[in-house]
Design a protein around this motif. Sequence first.
Motif, PDB file in Angstrom:
ATOM      1  N   LYS A 114     -10.992 -23.860  15.842  1.00 57.52           N
ATOM      2  CA  LYS A 114     -10.263 -22.749  15.240  1.00 57.52           C
ATOM      3  C   LYS A 114      -9.019 -22.398  16.060  1.00 57.52           C
ATOM      4  CE  LYS A 114     -13.553 -19.663  14.657  1.00 57.52           C
ATOM      5  NZ  LYS A 114     -14.441 -18.583  14.173  1.00 57.52           N
TER       6      LYS A 114
ATOM      7  N   LYS B 273      -5.180 -22.754  14.612  1.00 60.04           N
ATOM      8  CA  LYS B 273      -4.259 -21.612  14.619  1.00 60.04           C
ATOM      9  C   LYS B 273      -2.982 -21.945  15.397  1.00 60.04           C
ATOM     10  CE  LYS B 273      -3.882 -16.825  16.071  1.00 60.04           C
ATOM     11  NZ  LYS B 273      -4.487 -15.762  16.868  1.00 60.04           N
TER      12      LYS B 273
ATOM     13  N   ASP C 161      -0.741 -24.335  13.489  1.00 57.49           N
ATOM     14  CA  ASP C 161      -0.028 -23.632  12.424  1.00 57.49           C
ATOM     15  C   ASP C 161       1.157 -22.836  12.967  1.00 57.49           C
ATOM     16  OD1 ASP C 161      -1.822 -24.649  10.590  1.00 57.49           O
ATOM     17  OD2 ASP C 161      -3.033 -22.806  10.496  1.00 57.49           O
ATOM     18  N   GLU C 162       1.008 -22.275  14.179  1.00 54.16           N
ATOM     19  CA  GLU C 162       2.067 -21.453  14.768  1.00 54.16           C
ATOM     20  C   GLU C 162       3.097 -22.253  15.541  1.00 54.16           C
ATOM     21  OE1 GLU C 162      -0.038 -18.652  17.175  1.00 54.16           O
ATOM     22  OE2 GLU C 162      -0.827 -17.537  15.454  1.00 54.16           O
TER      23      GLU C 162
ATOM     24  N   SER D 113      -7.930 -20.166  23.009  1.00 60.09           N
ATOM     25  CA  SER D 113      -9.059 -19.582  22.282  1.00 60.09           C
ATOM     26  C   SER D 113     -10.338 -19.556  23.102  1.00 60.09           C
ATOM     27  CB  SER D 113      -9.291 -20.342  20.975  1.00 60.09           C
ATOM     28  OG  SER D 113      -9.758 -21.641  21.239  1.00 60.09           O
TER      29      SER D 113
END
Length: 127
Positions: free
Chosen positions: A80, A84, A87-88, A101
Amino acid sequence: MKERRVKAMDFVKAFVCGGLICVLTQILMEKTKLMPGRIMVILVTTGVVLGAVGIYEPFVKFAGAGATVPLTGFGNVLWKGMKKAIDEQGFLGLFTGGFTSCAVGVSAALIFGFIASLIFEPKMKKE
């Protein structure tokens, strides 16, 4: 934010699901000559793969802590975080997402693993 009441069945589901992961891991340890470190890598990688294909998140919603506490849950958190960050940040997120994370979990594992190695005498598995 809607507050969710904790029910006794939540504890039972977590216990059974987490216990099944542990049973499968114990069978793997007993029936193979794999070292514990390799088994840990298999568990984390399994969590990453199941998270990537979308299977682990519904399992987490069903099992709660029974799915998030074992090492497969750690792999899912890594996935996850990487997703994330990708994507950023794009491609660079592949390398940074897992660290951001899971920084607390990794730090705790290293610190407590080191303390345990000072207290107990680590031994290799006999073949």
